[in-house]
Design a protein around this motif. Sequence first.
Motif, PDB file in Angstrom:
ATOM      1  N   ILE A 195      40.245  46.452  29.256  1.00  0.00           N
ATOM      2  CA  ILE A 195      39.312  47.547  29.509  1.00  0.00           C
ATOM      3  C   ILE A 195      39.196  48.385  28.232  1.00  0.00           C
TER       4      ILE A 195
ATOM      5  N   ASP B 165      35.434  42.316  39.750  1.00  0.00           N
ATOM      6  CA  ASP B 165      34.265  41.738  39.081  1.00  0.00           C
ATOM      7  C   ASP B 165      34.682  40.980  37.825  1.00  0.00           C
ATOM      8  N   ARG B 166      35.574  41.578  37.040  1.00  0.00           N
ATOM      9  CA  ARG B 166      36.047  40.920  35.810  1.00  0.00           C
ATOM     10  C   ARG B 166      36.809  39.641  36.137  1.00  0.00           C
TER      11      ARG B 166
ATOM     12  N   ASN C  78      34.354  36.922  37.101  1.00  0.00           N
ATOM     13  CA  ASN C  78      33.677  36.382  35.921  1.00  0.00           C
ATOM     14  C   ASN C  78      34.603  35.476  35.112  1.00  0.00           C
TER      15      ASN C  78
END
Length: 148
Positions: free
Chosen positions: A63, A98-99, A102
């Motif tokens: 992040i 979400d990360r 992906n």
Amino acid sequence: MNTNKLLGVGEVAQRSGVAVSTLHFYESKGLIQSSRNTGNQRRYHRSVLRRIAIIRIAQRAGISLAMIKEHLDTLPQSKITAEEWRVLSFEWHVMLNDRINNLLQLRDQMEGCIGCGCLSLEECPLRNPDDVVAEQGPGAQLLKDVSI
């Protein structure tokens, strides 16, 4: 701030496991705050240790400092309530899921992409899902903002 709860920069560095220069960097980016004593030495509230731990964990997860700051700016610099942590935790939970999704998609589809050797990206599920780049015209196209 109550002076018995304030820590010097060396103590914060030792207890948090980061270098003094890192503390100064975090402070210059607005991630943490200090006050100054009469001798102009930095003093930190004990709650800074929790903020530093969150910063370090978030950085390890990839992040950006800008995103970390954006989220930490919603919290007070002093003691944080359980409800405030719950809200931050929920926001990060959604973002991290979400990360993760992906990354899992990239991991699971990367081998096929490396092995295919195609020069057109018409059917590539990684870089050109649903052939969206075709709308930009023929030939090689810059693949910015094409989400996985």
